[in-house]
Each structure stands twice: as C-alpha cells, then as structure tokens.
Write a protein that holds these residues in place. Sequence first.
Motif, PDB file in Angstrom:
ATOM      1  N   PRO A   1      -5.871  14.630  14.130  1.00 56.45           N
ATOM      2  CA  PRO A   1      -5.595  13.764  12.977  1.00 56.45           C
ATOM      3  C   PRO A   1      -4.120  13.652  12.631  1.00 56.45           C
ATOM      4  O   PRO A   1      -3.688  12.630  12.093  1.00 56.45           O
ATOM      5  N   LYS A   2      -3.310  14.657  12.955  1.00 56.11           N
ATOM      6  CA  LYS A   2      -1.887  14.578  12.641  1.00 56.11           C
ATOM      7  C   LYS A   2      -1.194  13.438  13.384  1.00 56.11           C
ATOM      8  O   LYS A   2      -0.202  12.891  12.905  1.00 56.11           O
ATOM      9  N   ALA A   3      -1.749  13.073  14.542  1.00 61.52           N
ATOM     10  CA  ALA A   3      -1.152  11.980  15.319  1.00 61.52           C
ATOM     11  C   ALA A   3      -1.335  10.630  14.645  1.00 61.52           C
ATOM     12  O   ALA A   3      -0.697   9.648  15.040  1.00 61.52           O
ATOM     13  N   ALA A   4      -2.195  10.580  13.623  1.00 58.13           N
ATOM     14  CA  ALA A   4      -2.490   9.307  12.962  1.00 58.13           C
ATOM     15  C   ALA A   4      -1.568   9.021  11.789  1.00 58.13           C
ATOM     16  O   ALA A   4      -1.677   7.967  11.167  1.00 58.13           O
ATOM     17  N   ARG A   5      -0.644   9.906  11.496  1.00 61.45           N
ATOM     18  CA  ARG A   5       0.101   9.815  10.248  1.00 61.45           C
ATOM     19  C   ARG A   5       0.870   8.507  10.063  1.00 61.45           C
ATOM     20  O   ARG A   5       1.127   8.096   8.945  1.00 61.45           O
ATOM     21  N   ASP A   6       1.245   7.841  11.128  1.00 61.29           N
ATOM     22  CA  ASP A   6       1.995   6.588  10.986  1.00 61.29           C
ATOM     23  C   ASP A   6       1.257   5.394  11.571  1.00 61.29           C
ATOM     24  O   ASP A   6       1.867   4.376  11.911  1.00 61.29           O
TER      25      ASP A   6
ATOM     26  N   VAL B   1       0.858  -1.178   0.000  1.00 59.85           N
ATOM     27  CA  VAL B   1       0.000   0.000   0.000  1.00 59.85           C
ATOM     28  C   VAL B   1       0.899   1.235   0.000  1.00 59.85           C
ATOM     29  O   VAL B   1       1.845   1.317   0.786  1.00 59.85           O
ATOM     30  N   VAL B   2       0.597   2.172  -0.888  1.00 58.96           N
ATOM     31  CA  VAL B   2       1.370   3.412  -0.999  1.00 58.96           C
ATOM     32  C   VAL B   2       0.508   4.554  -0.469  1.00 58.96           C
ATOM     33  O   VAL B   2      -0.542   4.861  -1.048  1.00 58.96           O
ATOM     34  N   GLU B   3       0.944   5.184   0.611  1.00 55.64           N
ATOM     35  CA  GLU B   3       0.178   6.284   1.195  1.00 55.64           C
ATOM     36  C   GLU B   3       0.665   7.610   0.610  1.00 55.64           C
ATOM     37  O   GLU B   3       1.862   7.910   0.626  1.00 55.64           O
ATOM     38  N   ILE B   4      -0.297   8.397   0.115  1.00 54.19           N
ATOM     39  CA  ILE B   4      -0.013   9.670  -0.560  1.00 54.19           C
ATOM     40  C   ILE B   4      -0.835  10.764   0.107  1.00 54.19           C
ATOM     41  O   ILE B   4      -2.047  10.603   0.318  1.00 54.19           O
ATOM     42  N   ASP B   5      -0.194  11.875   0.416  1.00 55.39           N
ATOM     43  CA  ASP B   5      -0.907  13.035   0.948  1.00 55.39           C
ATOM     44  C   ASP B   5      -1.263  13.950  -0.222  1.00 55.39           C
ATOM     45  O   ASP B   5      -0.406  14.656  -0.753  1.00 55.39           O
TER      46      ASP B   5
ATOM     47  N   LYS C   1       6.547  12.998   0.198  1.00 58.41           N
ATOM     48  CA  LYS C   1       7.085  11.790  -0.421  1.00 58.41           C
ATOM     49  C   LYS C   1       6.145  10.620  -0.137  1.00 58.41           C
ATOM     50  O   LYS C   1       5.814  10.349   1.024  1.00 58.41           O
ATOM     51  N   PRO C   2       5.668   9.917  -1.166  1.00 60.17           N
ATOM     52  CA  PRO C   2       4.805   8.753  -0.923  1.00 60.17           C
ATOM     53  C   PRO C   2       5.519   7.710  -0.063  1.00 60.17           C
ATOM     54  O   PRO C   2       6.743   7.554  -0.132  1.00 60.17           O
ATOM     55  N   LYS C   3       4.715   6.989   0.728  1.00 61.65           N
ATOM     56  CA  LYS C   3       5.275   5.998   1.647  1.00 61.65           C
ATOM     57  C   LYS C   3       4.666   4.625   1.386  1.00 61.65           C
ATOM     58  O   LYS C   3       3.446   4.479   1.355  1.00 61.65           O
ATOM     59  N   LYS C   4       5.546   3.639   1.226  1.00 61.11           N
ATOM     60  CA  LYS C   4       5.088   2.254   1.107  1.00 61.11           C
ATOM     61  C   LYS C   4       5.045   1.657   2.502  1.00 61.11           C
ATOM     62  O   LYS C   4       6.081   1.518   3.161  1.00 61.11           O
ATOM     63  N   ARG C   5       3.828   1.297   2.930  1.00 59.50           N
ATOM     64  CA  ARG C   5       3.599   0.827   4.290  1.00 59.50           C
ATOM     65  C   ARG C   5       3.710  -0.696   4.346  1.00 59.50           C
ATOM     66  O   ARG C   5       2.817  -1.420   3.892  1.00 59.50           O
ATOM     67  N   THR C   6       4.805  -1.204   4.900  1.00 60.33           N
ATOM     68  CA  THR C   6       5.060  -2.647   4.835  1.00 60.33           C
ATOM     69  C   THR C   6       4.372  -3.453   5.928  1.00 60.33           C
ATOM     70  O   THR C   6       4.300  -4.684   5.823  1.00 60.33           O
ATOM     71  N   ALA C   7       3.840  -2.806   6.953  1.00 62.53           N
ATOM     72  CA  ALA C   7       3.156  -3.563   8.016  1.00 62.53           C
ATOM     73  C   ALA C   7       1.883  -4.228   7.515  1.00 62.53           C
ATOM     74  O   ALA C   7       1.391  -5.176   8.140  1.00 62.53           O
ATOM     75  N   VAL C   8       1.341  -3.744   6.386  1.00 65.07           N
ATOM     76  CA  VAL C   8       0.060  -4.266   5.899  1.00 65.07           C
ATOM     77  C   VAL C   8       0.220  -5.511   5.036  1.00 65.07           C
ATOM     78  O   VAL C   8      -0.772  -6.083   4.576  1.00 65.07           O
TER      79      VAL C   8
END
Length: 652
Positions: free
Chosen positions: A388-393, A325-329, A336-343
């Motif tokens: 909501p900013k606390a949810a970023r990760d 999953v690639v998270e994009i703001d 910078k997009p982030k690839k979330r490996t925990a999923v």
Amino acid sequence: MTQDFDAFHAALAAHDDVAINPSGNRSLDRMVDAGRRNVLKGGLAMAALGFFGGGISACRAVADDGLLGFKGVPQQFDAKFDKVIVADGYSATPFFSWGDAVLADAPAFKGDASETWEDQLKQAGDNHDGMHFFPFPDAPNDHGLLVINHEYINPTLHSAGIVFVEGKRKAEDVKKEQAAHGVSVIEVKKDGDGHWQRVAGSRYNRRISTLTPMQLTGPLAGHAAMKTASDPSGLEVIGTLNNCSMGVTPWGTYLACEENWHNYFINRDPADYAQRVSHKRYGIAKEGVSKNYGWETADARFDATPYRDQPHDGHVQEPNRFGWVVEIDPFDPTSKPKKRTAVGRFCRECSTLSLGKDGRMAYYYGDDTKGEYIYKFVPSGRFDAANPKAARDLLDEGTLYVARFDDDGKGQWLALVHGQNGLTAENGFASQAEVLLNARAAGDILGATPMDRPEWVAAHPETREVYVTLTNNDDRGSKKPVNAANPRPHNLHGQILRWNEAGGDPTATTFQWEIFLLAGEPQGAKDDKGQAVPANLIGTINGDAFSSPDGLAFDPAGRLWIETDFDDIEPAMARIGCNQLLCADPKTREVRRFLVGPRGCELTGITFTPDGRSMWVNIQHPGISYPASDGKSRPRSTTVLITKNDGGVIGS
C-alpha cells in the motif's frame, strides 16, 4: 451590521444555488417526450422497470427478502421540533459537537461563543459534514479514528454574530472563522461497558483548518497559474475550506473535498474578471464583498483583484489554489495535507472510490451547482494491497472524465485531455494544466450533460453499481432544458440516478444508466388549499416521501442510505417536514424513513464500523438549540452516534 442565523442561511442558499454554466449543452438532440411525460406522471411502474423499460439489474448481492428491518418514523412538521428521532429499537446520542475539545490543551466549550481564534483551533469546527471511520486493525469494530469535515460557519460562532464595521471585518473574527473550517481527526474507542468514547489527549487528535499549510502536487504544482505574492513558488497553499463531502483511498487516507470555495473570493476588476475563466466560470464575486463572509476585508489573500504593483498580480491567482481534493493521512498527525491537482478543479462534493478486483480504480465526483457536471478520475496506476505504501502518489497521475447521459439510457465518459476534442490552445487551453484548472469550461467544450445539482456519489460494495444524488434545480427549464436524466422543470425535489459501467469495470468509458427514483410527494398529494400538487412535485418513491436527496452511502450489507437537505421554509418542501435520513433497498427500491433531525438542520455525513453495528451521522446547522434542546442554548452542529439497542446491525 450583524447577520442573524436565519438571514445568513437564506443568503447562503441564494448564492450557493446560482446556476453559472453558460454553455447551453444539451446532450439530447431529440427528447424522448413520451418517456418524459410518463416520468412526470410519477408512475411507480416506470420507476420499478427503469426509465427505458428493461432497467439495470440492481445489486445482485441483495437478499431476496429485502434489507429494511426497521419500522419507519413519521415526518415532523412542528416549527419548534428540536431533537432527533430515530426508528424504534435504536438510540441516537450526541457524540461530538462544535466547540468540543480536540487537542489536549483545548478549553471546554463556554456556550457563549466567547472563545478566541486560538481556542477554536483546538476545538471541533463548525458545520460537520462528510466523515469517515478508520478502524484500527486489532479491534476494527471497537477502536478507530473518526475524521470529520467542517464545511463552513454559522453566525453563532461569534457572540455578536457576523459583524462588519464600516464595511470591514475584524481580523480576529476572520481568523476564528478560518479556524472553524477544515477537518477534525479524533480517536474513538469503546470503553469497558461497550460504549463509544472520544479519547482525550490522543496523539492522533488533530485540527486542520484554513490556516494549515498544505502541499500542492500533480500537474499544477509550481505552475505559473498557482503563484501568488505570498507563495511565489506555487507549491504551498495555506488552508482548505468549504469541505463538504469526502472520500477515502484503499491505502488508508482521507480525501477532503473543497466545494463552494468561490464564495470566499472577490475580483473587482471588471475587465480582468471578464477574461479570467478561472474566476468567471466558477462565479466568484465581482463587486461589493465576497459572497460569504467578507474575509478579503481583513485577509488580503482572499482579494483576487489584480493590483498591478504587486508581484504575481498579488493574489489574483489565489482562487486557483482551491477547488481540489485534499489528501490527509489520519494516522500520521505530523503529515502535511496534499492538494492533488491531477483530479481537476471545480466545486467538488465528494470523491467516491470504486475499486476493481485487479486494483484499477475510479473516483467519482459531483460538481454541486445547478447545471453542472458529473466527473470521474481514473489513476494511471493500480492499487497493490500487498504494497500500500507504493500507492501514496497514485492521485498525481491519471485521466479526468466528464459524463454525458444520452437519451437511450447509455452514457459516455469524455476524457478531459489537452489536444483532444477541442481542448486546444485555440480554445483557451494551452496545456493540460489549464484543462484541469478550468475543468468546467473543458466540460462545456466536450458537451457534458448539465445536471440538477450533482452531489454525493455512492458505489455498491459488491456490484460496483454507482448512484448519484441530484438534489434539486429550480432553474431547470429556464436556463437549462429538461432532458432524460433531468426530466422535470422547476425541479424542487431532485432525483437519484444510477448506472453500471461497461463490464463492471470502474475505468470503462461507457455505461448504462437509469433514474432510480424521483423524489417528491406521493401520487394524489394535495397542497394546503386542498388542490392537487403540480406534476413536477410528484415523486416515484416506493415508500416514504422525501425531498432533495444529498448525502448518499452504502453500508457494509448493501443498504443505500439517503440524507436530505432542503429549505423547509419553501412551501413545497414544508409539506415534507424536517430533513431526514432514509434507507433504500437497491433491489426493490423500497424507501423507509429511519431518522428525522431538528428544525433547520441538514442531515449530512455518514459512516459505519465494518460490522455495521455503529453508525455516525451529522446534524449540520440545527436551527433552535440542539443538542441541548432546551430552547435557550446556542445550537451546535453535532455528530450523532446511532446504535441498535439489542447490539444488532443498523437497519436490520
């Protein structure tokens, strides 16, 4: 050698639909034969009551008088059908097509595919797929950002098609294809007359592609399995690809999902391939060229063969860096997009959120391959709307589960956690990182239920009842036995399942499930020779017939929208006509056909304004000349805007 459009899509269908799962998992030790026979008869009474009788209480928020306020449109069988038709009282307007300008300095679309790869980086990519409308708070129904996936490319991207010269691709052509993958972010706004327009030169407008640097986060960030010759740190991946469906977070970010990424890689070392689970279990190519485009002939990082004279075995681990999953703001074009490996890693179709009132949440995923599994990820933390900013990760820590559908209408979410249920070093999982990297193999060990091509998931906005499309599976019955959730052999038309999590809690580990409907032809249908259609092709649809449900979404009022994707060359599917968008009432199960797309297309991607008065859908890979529809122009994947002529709510 040049590939034409029809041959290219036939080849894609052939290898995208190959069953890979070797596990033989069978969640049903004892089949409920009588129940299965009733389903194969296509009885509407069975569909109305639920597969096991009592059924699930469906969508209690739905009004008793039904949700479908439009007259259905007819099927379209004309081989030259090259337009979009929509229900009476509605308009369907091409809004954003491949080649349209995204960045301020993008050239106008030339029409002959002569643009360079640098031009393509500034224009809309190809094969629009999943998308989402992000509203601006001050005018949520009139102004927002539209974020659109570009799944893959058609040969029409190039003037001469996809060309190999002495077995190799031109570097410039490969770069153009990589530029046409990914994501577009565009600002959209109503003008003074109330008409939606794209905002040219917006600071939010952005193209993300297979050439865009991305950050790896979570358990596999910096892990040895993620290091390559071009990234010895294992922390940065160049690009995303094959972004099919998507998801959103409650903190306002977009989740692009990497689906059939395995078709872009090759490992020609037979011994290495045989023992490398992260290649073999996902089915990357092992001879010739990679299954889609032969990129490895011009871009070394797509050649995952282990060349021993290179550090970190060259690029043998590059495939490990895709399938996430690639998270994009979308509101921060510098992010910078982030690839979330925990999923976890697989061929992910979607990332569908179910958010509980207490901030706990789950994300649901289909692994879009015949005989693969349904997953969900439960973040360890909770979403706090006040912060909501606390949810970023929050997507960097949590538990990944895989689903087992039992024969009594009950289901279990099986935790993919290292050290539990056989996920140990002795079985090839040295740590949680290996479990996540090889989620399919972990699901094999746990006894997950192989499904008929799991695709989009949708969660009802009020009840949190969850639906999933199982598009089709012509291997069901040969490589995977039928079972209660997948009851038809040679399943050409697919089905939709739904379930309720225990206590309505998205984080629950048990659920109750049923078959919402079996897609296919109506009772008593005849083939072209006047013979009765076989039982495995008969559906249980209460309303308009369709095949191969794929895209799936709820609108704000609780209507369930269904998009189809089937090959209309197949005789059984040809009797259904062109692909279409339908709407279902979750309570009554009535289904009506709302829109039909041009010949050769797939209907995919769907999003709404919060008031439900504007809707966008995607026409992917139209086969003739849409949206020009003149029989001559190069066809272009297109985002279509749907509005009701009286300004009312879509579907009402």
